[in-house]
Design a protein around this motif. Structure first.
Motif, PDB file in Angstrom:
ATOM      1  N   GLU A  40      -5.918  12.901 -16.909  1.00 36.55           N
ATOM      2  CA  GLU A  40      -6.682  13.479 -15.949  1.00 36.55           C
ATOM      3  C   GLU A  40      -7.854  14.393 -16.490  1.00 36.55           C
ATOM      4  O   GLU A  40      -8.862  14.504 -15.898  1.00 36.55           O
ATOM      5  CB  GLU A  40      -5.936  14.395 -14.828  1.00 36.55           C
ATOM      6  N   THR A  41      -7.265  15.145 -17.264  1.00 38.51           N
ATOM      7  CA  THR A  41      -8.433  16.017 -17.912  1.00 38.51           C
ATOM      8  C   THR A  41      -9.360  15.305 -18.658  1.00 38.51           C
ATOM      9  O   THR A  41     -10.599  15.922 -19.197  1.00 38.51           O
ATOM     10  CB  THR A  41      -7.655  17.131 -19.015  1.00 38.51           C
ATOM     11  N   ASP A  42      -9.338  13.896 -19.206  1.00 41.42           N
ATOM     12  CA  ASP A  42      -9.993  13.266 -19.914  1.00 41.42           C
ATOM     13  C   ASP A  42     -10.818  12.182 -18.889  1.00 41.42           C
ATOM     14  O   ASP A  42     -11.592  11.256 -19.403  1.00 41.42           O
ATOM     15  CB  ASP A  42      -9.264  12.463 -21.294  1.00 41.42           C
ATOM     16  N   ARG A  43     -11.103  12.653 -17.676  1.00 40.75           N
ATOM     17  CA  ARG A  43     -11.627  11.708 -16.673  1.00 40.75           C
ATOM     18  C   ARG A  43     -12.724  12.676 -16.168  1.00 40.75           C
ATOM     19  O   ARG A  43     -12.391  13.541 -15.349  1.00 40.75           O
ATOM     20  CB  ARG A  43     -10.927  11.197 -15.511  1.00 40.75           C
ATOM     21  N   VAL A  44     -13.791  12.629 -16.777  1.00 40.04           N
ATOM     22  CA  VAL A  44     -15.010  13.759 -16.499  1.00 40.04           C
ATOM     23  C   VAL A  44     -16.372  13.279 -15.707  1.00 40.04           C
ATOM     24  O   VAL A  44     -16.616  12.235 -16.009  1.00 40.04           O
ATOM     25  CB  VAL A  44     -15.482  14.474 -17.896  1.00 40.04           C
ATOM     26  N   THR A  45     -16.809  14.099 -14.964  1.00 45.82           N
ATOM     27  CA  THR A  45     -18.066  13.869 -14.258  1.00 45.82           C
ATOM     28  C   THR A  45     -19.085  14.750 -14.801  1.00 45.82           C
ATOM     29  O   THR A  45     -18.905  16.052 -14.481  1.00 45.82           O
ATOM     30  CB  THR A  45     -18.079  13.653 -12.807  1.00 45.82           C
ATOM     31  N   ARG A  46     -20.306  14.395 -15.293  1.00 40.68           N
ATOM     32  CA  ARG A  46     -21.272  15.376 -15.421  1.00 40.68           C
ATOM     33  C   ARG A  46     -22.530  15.071 -14.829  1.00 40.68           C
ATOM     34  O   ARG A  46     -22.965  13.945 -14.419  1.00 40.68           O
ATOM     35  CB  ARG A  46     -21.347  15.329 -17.161  1.00 40.68           C
ATOM     36  N   ARG A  47     -23.460  15.932 -14.813  1.00 39.92           N
ATOM     37  CA  ARG A  47     -24.604  15.923 -14.048  1.00 39.92           C
ATOM     38  C   ARG A  47     -25.791  16.124 -15.118  1.00 39.92           C
ATOM     39  O   ARG A  47     -25.470  16.788 -16.034  1.00 39.92           O
ATOM     40  CB  ARG A  47     -25.111  16.778 -13.216  1.00 39.92           C
ATOM     41  N   GLY A  48     -26.692  15.204 -15.074  1.00 39.85           N
ATOM     42  CA  GLY A  48     -27.828  15.289 -16.094  1.00 39.85           C
ATOM     43  C   GLY A  48     -28.276  13.804 -16.519  1.00 39.85           C
ATOM     44  O   GLY A  48     -28.118  12.942 -15.854  1.00 39.85           O
ATOM     45  N   VAL A  49     -29.157  13.927 -17.493  1.00 39.27           N
ATOM     46  CA  VAL A  49     -30.049  12.980 -17.896  1.00 39.27           C
ATOM     47  C   VAL A  49     -28.881  11.985 -18.684  1.00 39.27           C
ATOM     48  O   VAL A  49     -28.273  12.666 -19.522  1.00 39.27           O
ATOM     49  CB  VAL A  49     -31.162  13.101 -18.701  1.00 39.27           C
ATOM     50  N   ALA A  50     -28.665  10.833 -18.543  1.00 36.53           N
ATOM     51  CA  ALA A  50     -27.615  10.368 -19.345  1.00 36.53           C
ATOM     52  C   ALA A  50     -27.452  10.397 -20.766  1.00 36.53           C
ATOM     53  O   ALA A  50     -26.496  10.756 -21.217  1.00 36.53           O
ATOM     54  CB  ALA A  50     -27.584   8.555 -18.883  1.00 36.53           C
ATOM     55  N   ALA A  51     -28.730   9.917 -21.473  1.00 36.57           N
ATOM     56  CA  ALA A  51     -28.667  10.033 -22.779  1.00 36.57           C
ATOM     57  C   ALA A  51     -28.497  11.371 -23.489  1.00 36.57           C
ATOM     58  O   ALA A  51     -27.584  11.726 -24.248  1.00 36.57           O
ATOM     59  CB  ALA A  51     -29.830   9.262 -23.391  1.00 36.57           C
ATOM     60  N   GLU A  52     -28.938  12.568 -22.982  1.00 33.73           N
ATOM     61  CA  GLU A  52     -28.915  13.798 -23.125  1.00 33.73           C
ATOM     62  C   GLU A  52     -27.609  14.374 -22.814  1.00 33.73           C
ATOM     63  O   GLU A  52     -26.941  14.955 -23.937  1.00 33.73           O
ATOM     64  CB  GLU A  52     -29.887  14.723 -22.522  1.00 33.73           C
ATOM     65  N   THR A  53     -26.961  13.873 -21.847  1.00 31.73           N
ATOM     66  CA  THR A  53     -25.687  14.355 -21.514  1.00 31.73           C
ATOM     67  C   THR A  53     -24.461  13.610 -22.428  1.00 31.73           C
ATOM     68  O   THR A  53     -23.463  14.499 -22.606  1.00 31.73           O
ATOM     69  CB  THR A  53     -25.550  13.970 -19.974  1.00 31.73           C
ATOM     70  N   ILE A  54     -24.653  12.674 -22.668  1.00 35.78           N
ATOM     71  CA  ILE A  54     -23.538  11.889 -23.292  1.00 35.78           C
ATOM     72  C   ILE A  54     -23.573  12.463 -24.598  1.00 35.78           C
ATOM     73  O   ILE A  54     -22.542  12.561 -25.405  1.00 35.78           O
ATOM     74  CB  ILE A  54     -24.076  10.374 -23.448  1.00 35.78           C
ATOM     75  N   GLU A  55     -24.905  12.813 -25.515  1.00 40.11           N
ATOM     76  CA  GLU A  55     -24.999  13.574 -26.800  1.00 40.11           C
ATOM     77  C   GLU A  55     -24.422  14.614 -26.667  1.00 40.11           C
ATOM     78  O   GLU A  55     -23.650  14.990 -27.549  1.00 40.11           O
ATOM     79  CB  GLU A  55     -26.350  13.220 -27.043  1.00 40.11           C
ATOM     80  N   ALA A  56     -24.643  15.491 -25.516  1.00 42.11           N
ATOM     81  CA  ALA A  56     -24.136  16.861 -25.588  1.00 42.11           C
ATOM     82  C   ALA A  56     -22.687  16.724 -25.385  1.00 42.11           C
ATOM     83  O   ALA A  56     -21.628  17.640 -26.142  1.00 42.11           O
ATOM     84  CB  ALA A  56     -24.492  17.699 -24.334  1.00 42.11           C
ATOM     85  N   GLU A  57     -21.913  15.678 -24.777  1.00 42.52           N
ATOM     86  CA  GLU A  57     -20.509  15.635 -24.790  1.00 42.52           C
ATOM     87  C   GLU A  57     -19.920  15.340 -25.922  1.00 42.52           C
ATOM     88  O   GLU A  57     -18.631  15.687 -26.342  1.00 42.52           O
ATOM     89  CB  GLU A  57     -19.954  14.662 -23.483  1.00 42.52           C
ATOM     90  N   ALA A  58     -20.610  14.418 -26.522  1.00 42.09           N
ATOM     91  CA  ALA A  58     -20.040  14.003 -27.883  1.00 42.09           C
ATOM     92  C   ALA A  58     -20.159  14.993 -29.018  1.00 42.09           C
ATOM     93  O   ALA A  58     -19.378  15.121 -29.937  1.00 42.09           O
ATOM     94  CB  ALA A  58     -21.008  12.736 -28.435  1.00 42.09           C
TER      95      ALA A  58
END
Length: 320
Positions: free
Chosen positions: A226-244
């Motif tokens: 459950e802790t690895d099922r996450v929803t984020r708000r933002g611009v996709a590419a930038e948000t994915i990069e930040a999460e990575a």
């Protein structure tokens, strides 16, 4: 996935050494063959500009032999000697050589390449081998990032389209092979409609529906915590990069929606933005393969949100 070979493009660079090591490990986990392929530039195509009059088979043999010696030395212990000894070397453009090898092999489980950063000018002049293969192949392409550490974290970014289930399945396959932890992320981007459309939408309602649809998508995947099922708000590419960067991820898995050449050249997809920045190794699942698998899969649990027609188009935002 079927047990077709893992094909690794190598060119003597440090990036290619990392790609070879990663490709070999994946092939071992998948119990399939790892094939190393190197393309020697066609000297005659270049030499024709200087009006060199004669074709020399001996020169080509010398070039191939020299490349084999250098690559064998450069690869070192990245792969076993048995794999280095079967290194295949051909004359021609790297992307075309790899495409030919894949066709002759009856397909590939995966194509692995070393990653490099490319700016808009390089892409407009033909792009990298990775860009070309991602645009043209119906085969997953893994571009190895800068880190040489073992793969421990796999991050996949999924949207709510028909591509999502196959992208998620590929991420689970990759994490399972490498014994890595898997995190699944959905990015809810700001709603954008042309100003000529007279519509008012509730951002919070849209977000709630997107989260609900993501939860339905994840229902069959009990192995993802459950802790690895996450929803984020933002611009996709930038948000994915930040999460990575924050997690941190060693491999990012995304689905390509197969946009046309003009779209890619002028706007660029999320996938290509990630490829250019390469915050981690990037595995791209082609749209055609994902859509075939989605069509063949049972649809007892629809993954899409039950939104109005106006909101459906936005819910299928690009997270690739």
């Amino acid at each position: 996935m079927s047990r077709k070979p893992v094909i690794v493009g190598v060119d003597g660079s440090s990036e290619a050494v990392r790609a070879a090591a990663l490709g070999w490990r994946i092939a071992q986990g998948a119990k399939t063959e790892c094939r190393l392929v190197h393309a020697v530039p066609d000297v005659w195509a270049v030499a024709s500009l200087a009006q060199v009059p004669m074709y020399s088979p001996q020169l080509e043999r010398d070039l191939v032999d020299d490349a084999r010696r250098q690559l064998g030395s450069g690869l070192g212990d990245a792969v076993p000697r048995s794999v280095r000894d079967t290194l295949e070397i051909r004359i021609g453009h790297a992307a075309l050589v790899l495409s030919d090898v894949i066709k002759e092999s009856g397909g590939a489980e995966l194509v692995v390449l070393g990653g490099r950063h490319h700016g808009p000018l390089a892409r407009s002049l033909g792009g990298s081998t990775a860009h070309y293969l991602i645009r043209t192949l119906d085969v997953p392409v893994l571009v190895a990032g800068a880190s040489s550490r073992p793969v421990q974290h796999v991050l996949t970014a999924v949207d709510l389209s028909e591509v999502a289930p196959a992208t998620l399945a590929a991420a689970e396959w990759m994490a399972g092979l490498l014994g890595a932890r898997l995190r699944v992320m959905h990015v809810v981007e700001p709603i954008k409609f042309p100003t000529v459309v007279p519509v008012t939408l509730d951002e919070e309602e849209f977000y709630r529906r997107s989260v609900a649809a993501f939860e339905r998508l994840m229902t069959p995947h009990e192995g993802v915590a459950e802790t690895d099922r996450v929803t984020r708000r933002g611009v996709a590419a930038e948000t994915i990069e930040a999460e990575a960067a924050d997690w941190p991820a060693d491999v990012i898995v995304v689905g390509s929606h197969g946009k046309g050449w003009v779209d890619r050249l002028i706007v660029g997809s999320v996938t290509e933005r990630l490829l250019n920045r390469l915050p981690a190794s990037l595995l791209v699942i082609p749209a055609a393969r994902a859509q075939r698998r989605a069509a063949a899969a049972p649809r007892s649990r629809p993954a899409r949100a039950r939104t109005s027609n106006k909101m459906k188009g936005r819910a299928r935002h690009e997270s690739r």
